[in-house]
Design a protein around this motif. Structure first.
Motif, PDB file in Angstrom:
ATOM      1  N   VAL A   1      13.401 -38.732   3.281  1.00  0.00           N
ATOM      2  CA  VAL A   1      14.605 -39.539   3.079  1.00  0.00           C
ATOM      3  C   VAL A   1      15.842 -38.686   3.288  1.00  0.00           C
ATOM      4  CG1 VAL A   1      15.966 -40.781   1.353  1.00  0.00           C
ATOM      5  CG2 VAL A   1      13.514 -41.202   1.541  1.00  0.00           C
ATOM      6  N   ARG A   2      15.841 -37.496   2.729  1.00  0.00           N
ATOM      7  CA  ARG A   2      16.998 -36.611   2.899  1.00  0.00           C
ATOM      8  C   ARG A   2      17.232 -36.284   4.370  1.00  0.00           C
ATOM      9  NH1 ARG A   2      15.257 -32.695  -2.063  1.00  0.00           N
ATOM     10  NH2 ARG A   2      16.087 -33.957  -3.764  1.00  0.00           N
ATOM     11  N   ALA A   3      16.149 -36.024   5.087  1.00  0.00           N
ATOM     12  CA  ALA A   3      16.287 -35.713   6.509  1.00  0.00           C
ATOM     13  C   ALA A   3      16.841 -36.915   7.270  1.00  0.00           C
ATOM     14  CB  ALA A   3      14.933 -35.290   7.081  1.00  0.00           C
ATOM     15  N   GLU A   4      16.342 -38.105   6.954  1.00  0.00           N
ATOM     16  CA  GLU A   4      16.834 -39.314   7.627  1.00  0.00           C
ATOM     17  C   GLU A   4      18.312 -39.535   7.326  1.00  0.00           C
ATOM     18  OE1 GLU A   4      14.633 -43.062   7.743  1.00  0.00           O
ATOM     19  OE2 GLU A   4      12.960 -41.976   6.856  1.00  0.00           O
ATOM     20  N   LEU A   5      18.685 -39.392   6.064  1.00  0.00           N
ATOM     21  CA  LEU A   5      20.076 -39.632   5.684  1.00  0.00           C
ATOM     22  C   LEU A   5      21.006 -38.616   6.338  1.00  0.00           C
ATOM     23  CD1 LEU A   5      19.662 -40.533   1.907  1.00  0.00           C
ATOM     24  CD2 LEU A   5      20.470 -42.046   3.729  1.00  0.00           C
ATOM     25  N   ALA A   6      20.582 -37.351   6.374  1.00  0.00           N
ATOM     26  CA  ALA A   6      21.415 -36.338   7.035  1.00  0.00           C
ATOM     27  C   ALA A   6      21.602 -36.673   8.509  1.00  0.00           C
ATOM     28  CB  ALA A   6      20.781 -34.959   6.872  1.00  0.00           C
ATOM     29  N   THR A   7      20.535 -37.134   9.154  1.00  0.00           N
ATOM     30  CA  THR A   7      20.646 -37.523  10.561  1.00  0.00           C
ATOM     31  C   THR A   7      21.561 -38.724  10.725  1.00  0.00           C
ATOM     32  OG1 THR A   7      18.423 -36.679  11.032  1.00  0.00           O
ATOM     33  CG2 THR A   7      19.344 -38.270  12.592  1.00  0.00           C
ATOM     34  N   LEU A   8      21.439 -39.707   9.843  1.00  0.00           N
ATOM     35  CA  LEU A   8      22.303 -40.883   9.913  1.00  0.00           C
ATOM     36  C   LEU A   8      23.776 -40.502   9.745  1.00  0.00           C
ATOM     37  CD1 LEU A   8      20.140 -43.415   7.864  1.00  0.00           C
ATOM     38  CD2 LEU A   8      20.749 -43.619  10.280  1.00  0.00           C
ATOM     39  N   VAL A   9      24.049 -39.575   8.840  1.00  0.00           N
ATOM     40  CA  VAL A   9      25.430 -39.124   8.638  1.00  0.00           C
ATOM     41  C   VAL A   9      25.953 -38.465   9.900  1.00  0.00           C
ATOM     42  CG1 VAL A   9      26.856 -37.437   7.402  1.00  0.00           C
ATOM     43  CG2 VAL A   9      25.304 -38.925   6.129  1.00  0.00           C
ATOM     44  N   ARG A  10      25.119 -37.651  10.534  1.00  0.00           N
ATOM     45  CA  ARG A  10      25.551 -36.988  11.772  1.00  0.00           C
ATOM     46  C   ARG A  10      25.816 -38.007  12.880  1.00  0.00           C
ATOM     47  NH1 ARG A  10      21.654 -32.148  13.333  1.00  0.00           N
ATOM     48  NH2 ARG A  10      23.298 -31.871  14.881  1.00  0.00           N
ATOM     49  N   LEU A  11      24.937 -38.991  13.000  1.00  0.00           N
ATOM     50  CA  LEU A  11      25.135 -40.009  14.031  1.00  0.00           C
ATOM     51  C   LEU A  11      26.399 -40.821  13.775  1.00  0.00           C
ATOM     52  CD1 LEU A  11      21.461 -41.315  14.431  1.00  0.00           C
ATOM     53  CD2 LEU A  11      22.752 -39.925  16.067  1.00  0.00           C
ATOM     54  N   ASP A  12      26.680 -41.053  12.510  1.00  0.00           N
ATOM     55  CA  ASP A  12      27.844 -41.854  12.124  1.00  0.00           C
ATOM     56  C   ASP A  12      29.130 -41.026  12.110  1.00  0.00           C
ATOM     57  OD1 ASP A  12      28.927 -44.384  10.797  1.00  0.00           O
ATOM     58  OD2 ASP A  12      29.402 -42.868   9.274  1.00  0.00           O
ATOM     59  N   ARG A  13      28.983 -39.694  12.185  1.00  0.00           N
ATOM     60  CA  ARG A  13      30.114 -38.760  12.128  1.00  0.00           C
ATOM     61  C   ARG A  13      30.885 -38.872  10.805  1.00  0.00           C
ATOM     62  NH1 ARG A  13      31.046 -36.284  16.962  1.00  0.00           N
ATOM     63  NH2 ARG A  13      30.078 -37.223  18.800  1.00  0.00           N
ATOM     64  N   GLY A  14      30.167 -39.245   9.755  1.00  0.00           N
ATOM     65  CA  GLY A  14      30.782 -39.260   8.432  1.00  0.00           C
ATOM     66  C   GLY A  14      31.795 -40.355   8.204  1.00  0.00           C
ATOM     67  N   ARG A  15      31.760 -41.425   9.024  1.00  0.00           N
ATOM     68  CA  ARG A  15      32.798 -42.455   8.906  1.00  0.00           C
ATOM     69  C   ARG A  15      32.482 -43.508   7.850  1.00  0.00           C
ATOM     70  NH1 ARG A  15      32.763 -41.849  14.822  1.00  0.00           N
ATOM     71  NH2 ARG A  15      31.087 -43.386  14.878  1.00  0.00           N
ATOM     72  N   ASN A  16      31.197 -43.747   7.570  1.00  0.00           N
ATOM     73  CA  ASN A  16      30.807 -44.828   6.660  1.00  0.00           C
ATOM     74  C   ASN A  16      30.756 -44.300   5.232  1.00  0.00           C
ATOM     75  OD1 ASN A  16      28.966 -46.579   5.091  1.00  0.00           O
ATOM     76  ND2 ASN A  16      28.809 -47.710   7.014  1.00  0.00           N
ATOM     77  N   SER A  17      31.653 -44.756   4.390  1.00  0.00           N
ATOM     78  CA  SER A  17      31.740 -44.231   3.021  1.00  0.00           C
ATOM     79  C   SER A  17      30.507 -44.588   2.194  1.00  0.00           C
ATOM     80  CB  SER A  17      33.000 -44.756   2.335  1.00  0.00           C
ATOM     81  OG  SER A  17      32.995 -46.169   2.287  1.00  0.00           O
ATOM     82  N   GLU A  18      29.927 -45.768   2.448  1.00  0.00           N
ATOM     83  CA  GLU A  18      28.733 -46.171   1.703  1.00  0.00           C
ATOM     84  C   GLU A  18      27.545 -45.269   2.055  1.00  0.00           C
ATOM     85  OE1 GLU A  18      25.851 -50.100   1.085  1.00  0.00           O
ATOM     86  OE2 GLU A  18      27.742 -50.276   2.183  1.00  0.00           O
ATOM     87  N   LEU A  19      27.405 -44.958   3.331  1.00  0.00           N
ATOM     88  CA  LEU A  19      26.344 -44.058   3.770  1.00  0.00           C
ATOM     89  C   LEU A  19      26.553 -42.662   3.193  1.00  0.00           C
ATOM     90  CD1 LEU A  19      23.886 -43.316   5.487  1.00  0.00           C
ATOM     91  CD2 LEU A  19      25.429 -43.038   7.446  1.00  0.00           C
TER      92      LEU A  19
END
Length: 392
Positions: A364-382
């Motif tokens: 889960v941590r790996a997936e979330l870190a990847t999602l944050v990178r793909l999103d470039r940190g723009r989604n506050s909920e993520l």
């Protein structure tokens, strides 16, 4: 110092969280774009000065980049020394009160319920005293009562091991696994021996010796008597379910499908419920089908599995941990298929079902870190989700 690739991954994730481009990080830190690119790619290990400069510009610390996010549930970590002390003199327990086995059995069942529903804090707090009592019960009993006490002890140790393993105490986990096997031997119970072999696979996961883990599971299945009872049938099905996942992780498709087919065959005659602490039955095997597809990373099978998820979901009476694992694997499938938004939605469902399980799950941590990178940190909920899980 972590590997260069892991450190680079953390730097890149921190940059995404900070919503900075490489030129912006270069301007803020004074580190060249070329150096930043090499660090993030894992092809160069930064000096202490470079690491400090990057950390300051990224509004974090060098320790966070080197060591990763901090620990989660403090209740568990506080309880670990007591758990370590409780097993130190397992074969020479100190004198103390010991209740009847029926009363102890109720507490062991409550521990198992905490484990399969991911209530790790409460489980860690109650485990030491109950283990000490069970060591005394085994020491003081004879005959059938000793076998029953040993059976209860093995199940209690299994629950304690879940906490040690999930929270990173791998040496303690390995010790608990050996104690579970010791208790199972005293109980002289073939199905319990199979459960101990099932749990032992964790030690092979921890050391990345998947081949040894698969051989261990296959040997345990070969040792089982003919499955003439529901409990023995469930024990065999559980071993094949886990062997399928291990083979899948090894990308051994033939072996994975063989074990999955055996699990499906056996589970057809097993009512879905817990057997010696493992959920076994048709629904559990169905969940493992997705897990195996994810481990094999076969895009065709993953597409079919994701389509199946639109028509079926794990029943609510399954243990929370098993249901949440299904949605974690579904999230991994969505990521492999290039569907990050759906991956995030699946992880949110998993979190609603079993928050502590999701928070302590490395994938889960790996997936979330990847999602944050793909999103470039723009989604506050993520970002909030990722910070809650200590993924960033």
């Amino acid at each position: 110092m972590p590997s260069a690739s892991l450190l680079g991954y953390r730097v890149a994730t921190a940059r995404a969280v900070a919503n900075m481009t490489r030129p912006q990080l270069c301007a803020a830190s004074g580190v060249s774009i070329s150096m930043i690119r090499q660090v993030e790619a894992g092809t160069r290990t930064p000096s202490d000065a470079v690491l400090d400069a990057l950390a300051q510009a990224l509004r974090t610390t060098a320790d966070e980049l080197v060591g990763g996010p901090g620990r989660t549930d403090s209740r568990v970590h506080v309880a670990i020394p007591a758990l370590q002390a409780a097993i130190a003199d397992y074969d020479l327990p100190a004198d103390g009160p010991t209740r009847g086995l029926d009363a102890i059995a109720r507490d062991v069942a409550a521990m198992t319920d905490d484990r399969v529903n991911s209530r790790y804090g409460r489980l860690a707090e109650r485990a030491p005293a109950l283990l000490e009592e069970l060591f005394r019960a085994v020491d003081q009993s004879v005959g059938h009562d000793r076998q029953r006490a040993s059976h209860l002890l093995a199940l209690a140790i299994r629950s304690a091991d879940a906490v040690a393993y999930k929270y990173g105490y791998r040496d303690l986990s390995a010790r608990l696994v050996e104690l579970m096997r010791w208790a199972s031997a005293i109980a002289e119970d073939a199905a319990l021996d199979a459960a101990a072999a099932y749990v032992r696979t964790e030690t092979f996961f921890a050391s990345n010796r998947l081949g040894g883990g698969l051989r261990s599971l296959q040997a345990a299945a070969d040792r089982l008597p003919a499955p003439r009872t529901v409990r023995l049938t469930a024990a065999a099905a559980a071993l094949h379910m886990r062997a399928a996942v291990v083979a899948g992780r090894m990308r051994d498709a033939d072996n994975a499908r063989h074990h999955l087919a055996e699990a499906e065959r056996l589970a057809r005659i097993v009512p879905e419920r817990l057997y010696d602490g493992t959920a076994v039955g048709p629904d559990s095997v169905r969940i493992h089908c997705l897990a195996v597809a994810v481990e094999l990373n076969d895009l065709h099978n993953l597409g079919s599995a994701v389509a199946e998820a639109t028509r079926w979901s794990p029943p609510g009476d399954l243990p929370a941990e098993r249901r949440s694992h299904y949605y974690i694997d579904l999230g991994r499938a969505h990521m492999a298929l290039g569907q990050p938004q759906r991956a995030r939605e699946s992880l949110q469902v998993a979190r609603q079902i079993a928050p502590q399980h999701v928070r302590e799950h490395g994938q889960v941590r790996a997936e979330l870190a990847t999602l944050v990178r793909l999103d470039r940190g723009r989604n506050s909920e993520l970002l909030a989700f990722a910070r809650w899980a200590k993924a960033i």
